[in-house]
Design a protein around this motif. Structure first.
Motif, PDB file in Angstrom:
ATOM      1  N   LYS A  50      12.434   1.729  -7.458  1.00 50.64           N
ATOM      2  CA  LYS A  50      11.680   2.860  -8.039  1.00 50.64           C
ATOM      3  C   LYS A  50      12.536   3.669  -9.019  1.00 50.64           C
ATOM      4  O   LYS A  50      12.412   4.885  -9.104  1.00 50.64           O
ATOM      5  CB  LYS A  50      11.100   3.784  -6.955  1.00 50.64           C
ATOM      6  CG  LYS A  50      10.311   3.049  -5.868  1.00 50.64           C
ATOM      7  CD  LYS A  50       9.466   3.973  -5.018  1.00 50.64           C
ATOM      8  CE  LYS A  50       8.805   3.183  -3.879  1.00 50.64           C
ATOM      9  NZ  LYS A  50       7.930   3.997  -3.038  1.00 50.64           N
ATOM     10  N   GLY A  69       8.923  -1.679   7.869  1.00 46.38           N
ATOM     11  CA  GLY A  69       9.937  -0.668   7.615  1.00 46.38           C
ATOM     12  C   GLY A  69      10.606  -0.257   8.908  1.00 46.38           C
ATOM     13  O   GLY A  69       9.992  -0.293   9.970  1.00 46.38           O
ATOM     14  N   ALA A 112       0.844  -1.202   0.000  1.00 50.49           N
ATOM     15  CA  ALA A 112       0.000   0.000   0.000  1.00 50.49           C
ATOM     16  C   ALA A 112       0.870   1.240   0.000  1.00 50.49           C
ATOM     17  O   ALA A 112       2.059   1.176   0.316  1.00 50.49           O
ATOM     18  CB  ALA A 112      -0.917   0.003   1.209  1.00 50.49           C
ATOM     19  N   ALA A 113       0.275   2.348  -0.347  1.00 53.90           N
ATOM     20  CA  ALA A 113       1.023   3.591  -0.466  1.00 53.90           C
ATOM     21  C   ALA A 113       1.322   4.222   0.899  1.00 53.90           C
ATOM     22  O   ALA A 113       2.108   5.145   0.980  1.00 53.90           O
ATOM     23  CB  ALA A 113       0.262   4.565  -1.342  1.00 53.90           C
ATOM     24  N   TYR A 114       0.699   3.702   1.959  1.00 49.80           N
ATOM     25  CA  TYR A 114       0.970   4.292   3.282  1.00 49.80           C
ATOM     26  C   TYR A 114       2.077   3.542   4.029  1.00 49.80           C
ATOM     27  O   TYR A 114       2.312   2.359   3.772  1.00 49.80           O
ATOM     28  CB  TYR A 114      -0.320   4.358   4.125  1.00 49.80           C
ATOM     29  CG  TYR A 114      -0.984   3.017   4.331  1.00 49.80           C
ATOM     30  CD1 TYR A 114      -0.571   2.160   5.354  1.00 49.80           C
ATOM     31  CD2 TYR A 114      -2.010   2.590   3.496  1.00 49.80           C
ATOM     32  CE1 TYR A 114      -1.164   0.941   5.545  1.00 49.80           C
ATOM     33  CE2 TYR A 114      -2.615   1.365   3.670  1.00 49.80           C
ATOM     34  CZ  TYR A 114      -2.185   0.541   4.702  1.00 49.80           C
ATOM     35  OH  TYR A 114      -2.763  -0.685   4.873  1.00 49.80           O
ATOM     36  N   GLU A 115       2.735   4.228   4.953  1.00 47.65           N
ATOM     37  CA  GLU A 115       3.858   3.644   5.679  1.00 47.65           C
ATOM     38  C   GLU A 115       3.384   2.629   6.725  1.00 47.65           C
ATOM     39  O   GLU A 115       2.268   2.724   7.221  1.00 47.65           O
ATOM     40  CB  GLU A 115       4.657   4.762   6.360  1.00 47.65           C
ATOM     41  CG  GLU A 115       5.123   5.805   5.354  1.00 47.65           C
ATOM     42  CD  GLU A 115       6.260   6.645   5.870  1.00 47.65           C
ATOM     43  OE1 GLU A 115       6.351   6.828   7.097  1.00 47.65           O
ATOM     44  OE2 GLU A 115       7.058   7.104   5.042  1.00 47.65           O
ATOM     45  N   PHE A 116       4.259   1.688   7.035  1.00 39.99           N
ATOM     46  CA  PHE A 116       3.970   0.625   8.004  1.00 39.99           C
ATOM     47  C   PHE A 116       2.771  -0.222   7.600  1.00 39.99           C
ATOM     48  O   PHE A 116       1.915  -0.528   8.409  1.00 39.99           O
ATOM     49  CB  PHE A 116       3.796   1.200   9.421  1.00 39.99           C
ATOM     50  CG  PHE A 116       5.026   1.905   9.891  1.00 39.99           C
ATOM     51  CD1 PHE A 116       6.183   1.196  10.178  1.00 39.99           C
ATOM     52  CD2 PHE A 116       5.048   3.282   9.994  1.00 39.99           C
ATOM     53  CE1 PHE A 116       7.341   1.855  10.570  1.00 39.99           C
ATOM     54  CE2 PHE A 116       6.200   3.946  10.391  1.00 39.99           C
ATOM     55  CZ  PHE A 116       7.346   3.234  10.677  1.00 39.99           C
ATOM     56  N   THR A 117       2.730  -0.589   6.334  1.00 40.95           N
ATOM     57  CA  THR A 117       1.718  -1.524   5.855  1.00 40.95           C
ATOM     58  C   THR A 117       2.022  -2.902   6.429  1.00 40.95           C
ATOM     59  O   THR A 117       1.145  -3.607   6.903  1.00 40.95           O
ATOM     60  CB  THR A 117       1.750  -1.603   4.310  1.00 40.95           C
ATOM     61  OG1 THR A 117       1.658  -0.289   3.782  1.00 40.95           O
ATOM     62  CG2 THR A 117       0.608  -2.444   3.773  1.00 40.95           C
TER      63      THR A 117
HETATM   64  N1  LIG Z   1       7.121   4.104  -8.754  1.00 45.26           N
HETATM   65  C1  LIG Z   1       7.291   2.941  -8.128  1.00 45.26           C
HETATM   66  N2  LIG Z   1       6.561   2.646  -7.058  1.00 45.26           N
HETATM   67  C2  LIG Z   1       6.775   1.458  -6.454  1.00 45.26           C
HETATM   68  C3  LIG Z   1       7.730   0.534  -6.922  1.00 45.26           C
HETATM   69  N3  LIG Z   1       7.723  -0.546  -6.107  1.00 45.26           N
HETATM   70  C4  LIG Z   1       6.779  -0.308  -5.176  1.00 45.26           C
HETATM   71  N4  LIG Z   1       6.191   0.898  -5.369  1.00 45.26           N
HETATM   72  C5  LIG Z   1       5.089   1.520  -4.596  1.00 45.26           C
HETATM   73  O1  LIG Z   1       5.552   1.912  -3.320  1.00 45.26           O
HETATM   74  C6  LIG Z   1       4.474   1.839  -2.385  1.00 45.26           C
HETATM   75  C7  LIG Z   1       4.918   1.053  -1.149  1.00 45.26           C
HETATM   76  O2  LIG Z   1       5.116  -0.281  -1.506  1.00 45.26           O
HETATM   77  P1  LIG Z   1       5.206  -1.439  -0.414  1.00 45.26           P
HETATM   78  O3  LIG Z   1       5.631  -2.663  -1.135  1.00 45.26           O
HETATM   79  O4  LIG Z   1       3.979  -1.485   0.404  1.00 45.26           O
HETATM   80  O5  LIG Z   1       6.410  -0.873   0.463  1.00 45.26           O
HETATM   81  P2  LIG Z   1       7.031  -1.488   1.819  1.00 45.26           P
HETATM   82  O6  LIG Z   1       8.468  -1.161   1.797  1.00 45.26           O
HETATM   83  O7  LIG Z   1       6.649  -2.919   1.954  1.00 45.26           O
HETATM   84  O8  LIG Z   1       6.278  -0.594   2.911  1.00 45.26           O
HETATM   85  P3  LIG Z   1       6.011  -0.909   4.479  1.00 45.26           P
HETATM   86  O9  LIG Z   1       5.520  -2.302   4.624  1.00 45.26           O
HETATM   87  O10 LIG Z   1       4.963   0.088   4.829  1.00 45.26           O
HETATM   88  O11 LIG Z   1       7.305  -0.654   5.174  1.00 45.26           O
HETATM   89  C8  LIG Z   1       3.299   1.192  -3.104  1.00 45.26           C
HETATM   90  O12 LIG Z   1       2.408   2.199  -3.493  1.00 45.26           O
HETATM   91  C9  LIG Z   1       3.954   0.537  -4.314  1.00 45.26           C
HETATM   92  O13 LIG Z   1       3.076   0.433  -5.420  1.00 45.26           O
HETATM   93  C10 LIG Z   1       8.485   0.873  -8.091  1.00 45.26           C
HETATM   94  O14 LIG Z   1       9.329   0.146  -8.594  1.00 45.26           O
HETATM   95  N5  LIG Z   1       8.235   2.097  -8.639  1.00 45.26           N
END
Ligand SMILES: Nc1nc2c(ncn2[C@@H]2O[C@H](COP(=O)(O)OP(=O)(O)OP(=O)(O)O)[C@@H](O)[C@H]2O)c(=O)[nH]1
Ligand SMILES: [K+]
Ligand SMILES: [Mg+2]
Length: 364
Positions: A247, A118, A90-95
């Motif tokens: 990213k 995270g 998800a787009a929010y932190e600490f998913t």
């Molecule tokens: N632009 C872009 N966005 C990405 C990419 N990979 C992941 N995201 C986006 O980044 C956001 C966070 O992704 P997660 O996979 O939930 O990130 P996480 O590191 O697991 O986050 P937490 O569990 O909250 O620590 C989501 O909206 C994803 O779609 C990428 O390669 N490019």
């Protein structure tokens, strides 16, 4: 004064002190104090010291990789892309709030990839789920540090500091120092090489900080005070680390190129599935695993089913992984491959195997 305050006071003092020959002793002592308080901080105290619910994941497969990174850098997206396991994205932190294991299959090896919450600055001191995440990281064979490519290199430095603070040493080998504590007889300090970063007086002072007045120290290389403290404190883990900048779809080609040239670094985009094959290849490389094949007498080697071992594994380790009692009936082994001069060569239990060697064990 609490431990946290003491720690921040010492950190402050270290930052304030100019680094030169005249302050070397003072700095070394401060670092010894810092390491002492940090160790106290990490000691399990009652309930809060445990790994915590949802973090106790069984080890499985040939190796374990811990995904470490700030929130929302894309850790769960990676796990969901390169393994069969789904982890909430998800787009929010600490998913992600617990440890979610997945499996990467590569070269016949099963690599356990752990998605984790995270971590943020201050994780080492218990902020967020920092402590639980770090406890899991310590059990891994390797850290995969995921960084947000749009944020430059700042995340890398902050995370390295957090891991450093809890005794995790990345891409470093154990300092070559022999150290033995004794009950009496005073301190003997010897060195096989000239020491340019620490002197005997500082060695004594650091040991005194840990109330050690008897023992033997032998430096086998030109170590720093930090490295000496690591050996005295013990409990350090040395592991490979691969940095993955995710990213890259969001940054310029020039910046991608710059990041891609940093050591131990892979640039990826999980969303666009860019460079993920190379990432897995680099995980395998950093894990330093080898695959060897077995062969029965008069038959061709079985190249479909290799045995995965640590680099440097001996014939004895091979025997153990085939059968528990194989070592007992071992006579000798024949080895083909790059670890031997002749093909085949007769070897004993202590011989070290190389990647893709073939072995035939001859029993009594
Ligand atoms: N632009 C872009 N966005 C990405 C990419 N990979 C992941 N995201 C986006 O980044 C956001 C966070 O992704 P997660 O996979 O939930 O990130 P996480 O590191 O697991 O986050 P937490 O569990 O909250 O620590 C989501 O909206 C994803 O779609 C990428 O390669 N490019
Ligand atoms: K997220
Ligand atoms: Mg996540």
């Amino acid at each position: 004064m609490g431990i946290l305050e003491r720690i921040s006071e010492i950190e402050h003092e270290i930052n304030r002190t100019q680094k030169n020959k005249a302050t070397e002793h003072h700095l070394g002592l401060l670092k010894a104090k810092l390491a002492k308080y940090r160790a106290q901080l990490l000691e399990p105290s009652g309930k809060s010291g445990g790994k915590g619910e949802g973090f106790d994941v069984m080890k499985s497969g040939d190796a374990r990789v811990a995904l470490i990174g700030f929130p929302s850098v894309g850790k769960s997206t990676l796990l969901s892309t390169v393994t069969n396991t789904e982890s909430a994205i998800a787009a929010y932190e600490f998913t992600t709030l617990t440890c979610v294991p997945g499996v990467i299959k590569y070269e016949g090896a099963e690599i356990q990839l752990l998605d984790l919450p995270g971590i943020i600055e201050g994780a080492a001191q218990g902020k967020g789920r920092g402590r639980q995440v770090i406890a899991v990281a310590r059990t891994a064979d390797m850290v995969l540090m995921m960084l947000d490519a749009t944020k430059g290199e700042i995340q890398k430095r902050l995370l390295e500091e957090e891991l450093e603070a809890v005794g995790i040493r990345l891409n470093k080998s154990k300092p070559k120092i022999y150290y033995k504590q004794r009950k009496s007889g005073g301190l003997t300090v010897n060195s096989m090489v000239p020491l340019t970063k620490i002197d005997e007086k500082l060695v004594h002072s650091i040991l005194a900080e840990y109330k050690i007045f008897n023992g033997e120290v032998l430096f086998r290389e030109d170590c720093t005070a930090d490295e000496f403290i690591d050996v005295i404190v013990g409990n350090r883990v040395y592991m490979p680390c691969l940095y993955a900048y995710n990213k890259i779809d969001q940054i310029s080609i020039e910046e991608v190129d710059r990041l891609a040239h940093l050591p131990h670094t892979v640039v990826i985009s999980c969303n666009m599935r860019l460079n993920l094959d190379y990432l897995v290849e680099q995980i395998w490389e950093h894990l330093n695993l080898i695959k060897i094949f077995t062969k029965k007498r008069g038959q061709r080697p079985d190249l479909t089913d290799g045995i995965i071992l640590r680099n440097g594994a001996t014939v004895e380790a091979v025997c153990h992984s085939i059968h528990r009692t194989m070592v007992d009936s071992f006579r000798y082994a024949l080895v083909w491959g790059t670890s031997v001069k002749f093909n085949p060569q007769r070897v004993g239990l202590t011989h070290s195997m190389n990647h893709e060697d073939v072995i035939q064990v001859v029993s009594k």
